[in-house]
Write an enzyme that holds these catalytic residues in place. Structure first.
Site, PDB file in Angstrom:
ATOM      1  N   TYR A 115      56.798  26.567  28.307  1.00  0.00           N
ATOM      2  CA  TYR A 115      56.150  27.454  27.145  1.00  0.00           C
ATOM      3  C   TYR A 115      55.853  26.671  25.859  1.00  0.00           C
ATOM      4  O   TYR A 115      54.856  26.631  25.316  1.00  0.00           O
ATOM      5  CB  TYR A 115      57.316  28.569  26.729  1.00  0.00           C
ATOM      6  CG  TYR A 115      57.179  29.170  25.265  1.00  0.00           C
ATOM      7  CD1 TYR A 115      56.161  30.406  25.372  1.00  0.00           C
ATOM      8  CD2 TYR A 115      57.654  28.892  24.155  1.00  0.00           C
ATOM      9  CE1 TYR A 115      55.968  30.964  23.950  1.00  0.00           C
ATOM     10  CE2 TYR A 115      57.270  29.261  23.097  1.00  0.00           C
ATOM     11  CZ  TYR A 115      56.575  30.322  22.823  1.00  0.00           C
ATOM     12  OH  TYR A 115      56.296  31.062  21.558  1.00  0.00           O
ATOM     13  N   ASP A 210      55.210  30.537  16.785  1.00  0.00           N
ATOM     14  CA  ASP A 210      56.269  30.520  17.913  1.00  0.00           C
ATOM     15  C   ASP A 210      57.310  31.586  17.737  1.00  0.00           C
ATOM     16  O   ASP A 210      58.596  31.211  17.147  1.00  0.00           O
ATOM     17  CB  ASP A 210      56.926  29.121  18.198  1.00  0.00           C
ATOM     18  CG  ASP A 210      57.956  29.173  19.253  1.00  0.00           C
ATOM     19  OD1 ASP A 210      58.199  29.956  19.952  1.00  0.00           O
ATOM     20  OD2 ASP A 210      58.856  28.252  19.025  1.00  0.00           O
ATOM     21  N   TYR A 279      61.163  34.371  31.487  1.00  0.00           N
ATOM     22  CA  TYR A 279      60.761  35.572  30.542  1.00  0.00           C
ATOM     23  C   TYR A 279      60.337  36.554  31.589  1.00  0.00           C
ATOM     24  O   TYR A 279      59.922  36.602  32.506  1.00  0.00           O
ATOM     25  CB  TYR A 279      59.525  35.076  29.732  1.00  0.00           C
ATOM     26  CG  TYR A 279      59.639  33.752  28.486  1.00  0.00           C
ATOM     27  CD1 TYR A 279      60.908  33.815  27.973  1.00  0.00           C
ATOM     28  CD2 TYR A 279      58.599  33.143  28.205  1.00  0.00           C
ATOM     29  CE1 TYR A 279      61.105  32.970  27.105  1.00  0.00           C
ATOM     30  CE2 TYR A 279      58.887  32.274  26.978  1.00  0.00           C
ATOM     31  CZ  TYR A 279      60.067  32.021  26.414  1.00  0.00           C
ATOM     32  OH  TYR A 279      60.536  31.285  25.734  1.00  0.00           O
TER      33      TYR A 279
HETATM   34  N1  SPD Z   1      60.332  37.140  25.289  1.00  0.00           N
HETATM   35  C1  SPD Z   1      60.561  35.884  24.680  1.00  0.00           C
HETATM   36  C2  SPD Z   1      59.736  35.446  23.777  1.00  0.00           C
HETATM   37  C3  SPD Z   1      60.086  34.148  23.182  1.00  0.00           C
HETATM   38  C4  SPD Z   1      59.084  33.437  22.564  1.00  0.00           C
HETATM   39  N2  SPD Z   1      59.712  32.599  21.742  1.00  0.00           N
HETATM   40  C5  SPD Z   1      60.605  31.220  22.520  1.00  0.00           C
HETATM   41  C6  SPD Z   1      61.050  30.548  21.635  1.00  0.00           C
HETATM   42  C7  SPD Z   1      60.868  29.038  22.085  1.00  0.00           C
HETATM   43  N3  SPD Z   1      60.493  27.884  21.236  1.00  0.00           N
END
Ligand code: SPD
Length: 340
Positions: A115, A210, A279
């Site tokens: 991610y 983010d 996720y």
């Molecule tokens: N469903 C969770 C989505 C989270 C996105 N942000 C994550 C933070 C990592 N830096």
């Protein structure tokens, strides 16, 4: 099997604190825990139900109704309520340490890089020599770590609302929080909407959002007024990359975000995605937009990461092929997401 043996088997993986809680309520499985998100040694993504007698609701999150992902818990390391949310860190059986905000998994040590690399390098590799970058959210520091790989970058502002997320990351996730150590990083602990309101027009080459999911503190970050402020803070031909949920679960939300972005960003607007096993649905998406100005070809990176090789260690997920592939969408998404 005797009742006793059953009991021993049941309790083998329950954190001691939850075992204690269970001792106080031996007949009520769902009440028998002291960590709302940890039941019988497993963490399950959920939202606290207002009616705890409704057991179906316990694991039902409106963002992914009817399903819930679980991880086995070895040890609870931290749990406290900040001014904004409940912050939980636990050691999992197979994904390393895990950060959870308000019951929703934010990252695990094992798969976080997918991610963080994508949300950072998709925008930064799409423009030549990014210099000024803003990260909205990202208090764990992982996105900063990725932005800092780009030697052209001179300034990295980060606006995170919750100091506790930063502190917890520095204590439990040093491999992510290392991002804060870069001298180009300037930390602003405040509400992103307030912060962006006061940014001089055209200050940034790239903005990376983010955030957590749009329930709770991050709700405003998927709305048109926020995108308008972002667009104002970007230079002509500047780029936004915004976390945009899962194409398996949220096509309505993605449609709404894309329509708002199309109204605001007069350059280009695209949707990309990546696999992140922990996720919901194993997938996370990104909206990429550019403001009017020098055209941005998001699909073919003009600032390939490979040119940085040798300067910094190689990313573990992202490369130029993954970049281009991330914009290829399954047919059902192309049909359901009208403005692609
Ligand atoms: N469903 C969770 C989505 C989270 C996105 N942000 C994550 C933070 C990592 N830096």
């Amino acid at each position: 099997m005797s009742q006793n043996m059953n009991h021993e088997h049941d309790t083998a993986n329950i954190p001691p604190c939850c075992l204690k809680a269970r001792a106080y309520a031996p007949d009520a499985e769902l009440e028998a825990n002291c960590h709302a998100t940890v039941v019988s040694g497993w963490f399950t993504e959920h939202q606290n139900p207002s009616d705890k007698s409704d057991k179906r609701m316990y694991f039902n999150n409106p963002m992914w109704p009817g399903e819930a992902h679980s991880l086995e818990v070895k040890e609870i390391l931290f749990k406290e309520r900040s001014k904004f949310q409940e912050v939980l860190v636990f050691e999992s059986a197979t994904y390393g340490k895990v950060l959870v905000l308000d019951g929703i998994l934010q990252l695990t040590e094992r798969d976080e890089f997918a991610y963080q690399e994508m949300v950072a390098h998709l925008p930064l590799c799409s423009i030549k020599s990014p210099k000024h970058v803003l990260v909205v959210g990202g208090g764990d520091g992982g996105v900063l770590r990725e932005v800092a790989r780009h030697s052209s970058v001179e300034l990295i502002d980060i606006c995170e609302i919750d100091q506790m997320v930063i502190d917890v990351s520095k204590k439990f996730f040093p491999e992510l929080a290392v991002g804060f150590e870069d001298p180009r990083v300037h930390l602003h602990v405040e509400d992103a909407l307030e912060f962006i309101k006061h940014v001089p027009k055209g200050k940034y080459d790239a903005i990376i959002v983010d955030s957590s999911d749009p329930v709770g503190p991050a709700q405003d970050l998927v709305e048109k007024p926020f995108f308008e402020m972002i667009s104002n803070a970007l230079r002509p031909g500047g780029v936004l990359c915004n976390m945009a949920e899962s194409m398996w679960l949220h096509t309505h939300l993605i449609n709404d975000m894309l329509s708002a972005c199309r109204e605001v960003f007069k350059g280009s607007v695209h949707y990309a995605w990546a696999n992140v096993p922990t996720y919901p649905s194993g997938v996370i998406g990104f909206i990429l937009c550019s403001t009017e100005g020098p055209p941005v070809d998001f699909i073919n990176p003009v600032n390939p990461i490979e040119k940085l090789e040798g300067e910094v260690s190689e990313p573990r997920f992202y490369n130029s092929q993954i970049h281009t592939a991330a914009f290829a969408l399954p047919s059902f998404v192309r049909k359901q997401v009208s403005c692609l």
